[in-house]
Every structure is written in structure tokens, then in C-alpha cells.
Design a protein around this motif. Structure first.
Motif, mmCIF file in Angstrom:
data_model
loop_
_atom_site.group_PDB
_atom_site.id
_atom_site.type_symbol
_atom_site.label_atom_id
_atom_site.label_comp_id
_atom_site.label_asym_id
_atom_site.label_seq_id
_atom_site.Cartn_x
_atom_site.Cartn_y
_atom_site.Cartn_z
ATOM 1 N N LEU A 1 0.808 -1.217 0.000
ATOM 2 C CA LEU A 1 0.000 0.000 0.000
ATOM 3 C C LEU A 1 0.842 1.270 0.000
ATOM 4 C CD1 LEU A 1 -2.844 -1.011 2.454
ATOM 5 C CD2 LEU A 1 -2.931 -0.901 -0.036
ATOM 6 N N GLY A 2 2.166 1.139 -0.092
ATOM 7 C CA GLY A 2 3.038 2.304 -0.067
ATOM 8 C C GLY A 2 2.732 3.293 -1.175
ATOM 9 N N GLY A 3 2.463 2.823 -2.379
ATOM 10 C CA GLY A 3 2.126 3.711 -3.496
ATOM 11 C C GLY A 3 0.813 4.429 -3.283
ATOM 12 N N PHE A 4 -0.183 3.718 -2.736
ATOM 13 C CA PHE A 4 -1.480 4.335 -2.450
ATOM 14 C C PHE A 4 -1.323 5.454 -1.431
ATOM 15 C CE2 PHE A 4 -4.979 4.503 0.610
ATOM 16 C CZ PHE A 4 -5.991 4.998 -0.202
ATOM 17 N N PHE A 5 -0.609 5.152 -0.335
ATOM 18 C CA PHE A 5 -0.437 6.161 0.708
ATOM 19 C C PHE A 5 0.418 7.330 0.234
ATOM 20 C CE2 PHE A 5 -1.762 2.783 3.701
ATOM 21 C CZ PHE A 5 -2.767 3.486 4.333
ATOM 22 N N ASP A 6 1.391 7.081 -0.626
ATOM 23 C CA ASP A 6 2.202 8.167 -1.164
ATOM 24 C C ASP A 6 1.330 9.128 -1.966
ATOM 25 O OD1 ASP A 6 4.645 9.563 -1.649
ATOM 26 O OD2 ASP A 6 4.634 8.715 -3.674
ATOM 27 N N ALA A 7 0.433 8.577 -2.790
ATOM 28 C CA ALA A 7 -0.467 9.426 -3.571
ATOM 29 C C ALA A 7 -1.433 10.181 -2.671
ATOM 30 C CB ALA A 7 -1.236 8.585 -4.581
ATOM 31 N N MET A 8 -2.004 9.500 -1.682
ATOM 32 C CA MET A 8 -2.966 10.153 -0.796
ATOM 33 C C MET A 8 -2.297 11.239 0.041
ATOM 34 S SD MET A 8 -5.234 8.802 2.395
ATOM 35 C CE MET A 8 -3.850 8.900 3.494
ATOM 36 N N LEU A 9 -1.109 10.947 0.575
ATOM 37 C CA LEU A 9 -0.439 11.898 1.453
ATOM 38 C C LEU A 9 0.154 13.079 0.701
ATOM 39 C CD1 LEU A 9 1.247 9.354 3.857
ATOM 40 C CD2 LEU A 9 -0.762 10.762 4.305
ATOM 41 N N SER A 10 0.180 13.015 -0.614
ATOM 42 C CA SER A 10 0.639 14.145 -1.424
ATOM 43 C C SER A 10 -0.489 15.135 -1.697
ATOM 44 C CB SER A 10 1.207 13.643 -2.752
ATOM 45 O OG SER A 10 2.318 12.812 -2.509
ATOM 46 N N CYS A 11 -1.707 14.771 -1.327
ATOM 47 C CA CYS A 11 -2.891 15.602 -1.584
ATOM 48 C C CYS A 11 -3.493 16.050 -0.253
ATOM 49 C CB CYS A 11 -3.901 14.785 -2.388
ATOM 50 S SG CYS A 11 -5.509 15.555 -2.579
ATOM 51 N N SER A 12 -3.466 17.353 0.014
ATOM 52 C CA SER A 12 -3.994 17.847 1.291
ATOM 53 C C SER A 12 -5.509 17.653 1.398
ATOM 54 C CB SER A 12 -3.635 19.319 1.487
ATOM 55 O OG SER A 12 -4.153 20.111 0.448
ATOM 56 N N TYR A 13 -6.216 17.683 0.275
ATOM 57 C CA TYR A 13 -7.665 17.463 0.298
ATOM 58 C C TYR A 13 -7.971 16.007 0.676
ATOM 59 C CZ TYR A 13 -12.552 17.661 -1.129
ATOM 60 O OH TYR A 13 -13.922 17.621 -1.130
ATOM 61 N N CYS A 14 -7.258 15.078 0.062
ATOM 62 C CA CYS A 14 -7.471 13.653 0.332
ATOM 63 C C CYS A 14 -7.101 13.285 1.762
ATOM 64 C CB CYS A 14 -6.654 12.803 -0.633
ATOM 65 S SG CYS A 14 -6.991 13.140 -2.366
ATOM 66 N N THR A 15 -5.950 13.741 2.198
ATOM 67 C CA THR A 15 -5.514 13.452 3.553
ATOM 68 C C THR A 15 -6.430 14.141 4.558
ATOM 69 O OG1 THR A 15 -3.255 13.301 2.747
ATOM 70 C CG2 THR A 15 -3.534 13.456 5.118
ATOM 71 N N GLY A 16 -6.890 15.348 4.233
ATOM 72 C CA GLY A 16 -7.817 16.058 5.109
ATOM 73 C C GLY A 16 -9.132 15.326 5.284
ATOM 74 N N PHE A 17 -9.608 14.687 4.217
ATOM 75 C CA PHE A 17 -10.846 13.901 4.305
ATOM 76 C C PHE A 17 -10.666 12.757 5.297
ATOM 77 C CE2 PHE A 17 -13.684 10.472 3.114
ATOM 78 C CZ PHE A 17 -14.895 11.132 2.949
ATOM 79 N N ASN A 18 -9.583 12.017 5.137
ATOM 80 C CA ASN A 18 -9.340 10.886 6.042
ATOM 81 C C ASN A 18 -9.033 11.351 7.460
ATOM 82 O OD1 ASN A 18 -9.541 8.393 4.372
ATOM 83 N ND2 ASN A 18 -8.139 9.580 3.128
ATOM 84 N N ALA A 19 -8.362 12.470 7.602
ATOM 85 C CA ALA A 19 -8.120 13.028 8.930
ATOM 86 C C ALA A 19 -9.430 13.468 9.579
ATOM 87 C CB ALA A 19 -7.155 14.196 8.850
#
Length: 103
Positions: free
Chosen positions: A31-49
Motif C-alpha cells: 500500500l506504499g504507493g497508495f499512501f504516497d499518492a494520498m499523502l501528497s494531496c492535502s484534500y485527500c488526507t484532510g478527508f481521512n483526517a
């Protein structure tokens, strides 16, 4: 609906995940590639946060175990995603403005 303090809580989680947890980005696990993509996007990471902050704050606000009780989690997630995106854009603009001009 989350208060300003709740949004700051969610932003703190998002900021920590995006900037301090390098192990999630590791290409050594599937899942490293998935998390790298998600953590590069503040909107995506903000949703999960946002939903994570909602779940972590349940002992403080009280539990509502029902399908209708999960609707606030979705509201927190979207409010957090928008807040995290705006704060990230503003902070990046402030960082650029603080740099000396290029010659």
C-alpha cells in the motif's frame, strides 16, 4: 458540524500524516504507493483526517451508534478536507512570500 477547534484537530492529524510519517510512503509494502499518492494531496488526507478526528473525539462528544449517527462523520470528513486544503494552500503561499526574491 465540527467547530474550529475540531477542524484544527483534524488539520493536526493531516499535517502529521503528510509531513511526519514517512513509513506509510514506503515502497516496501503493497500500500506504499497508495499512501504516497494520498499523502501528497492535502484534500485527500484532510478527508481521512476528518473522519479519524470524528472517531477519536467520540468519547468527548458522546457515542451515537446508528446509521444516522454516521452522517456527522461524513460532514466532518468533508469539512476537514476543505479546511485542510485551504490552510495548506495559504501556508504554501506564505512560505513562498517569505522567500527572498530570485535574481
Amino acid at each position: 458540524m465540527p467547530s474550529f477547534v475540531d477542524l484544527l484537530f483534524a488539520y493536526g492529524i493531516a499535517f502529521g500524516l503528510m509531513n511526519k510519517v514517512e513509513a506509510l510512503r514506503s515502497p516496501r509494502w503493497p500500500l506504499g504507493g497508495f499512501f504516497d499518492a494520498m499523502l501528497s494531496c492535502s484534500y485527500c488526507t484532510g478527508f481521512n483526517a476528518g473522519w479519524l478526528a470524528w472517531a477519536l473525539s467520540r468519547p468527548f462528544y458522546g457515542f451515537d451508534v446508528s446509521a444516522a449517527g454516521l452522517a456527522p462523520a461524513l460532514a466532518w470528513a468533508f469539512a476537514s478536507s476543505a479546511f485542510c486544503f485551504v490552510v495548506d494552500v495559504v501556508s504554501q503561499a506564505a512560505e513562498r512570500a517569505a522567500l527572498p526574491p530570485e535574481k
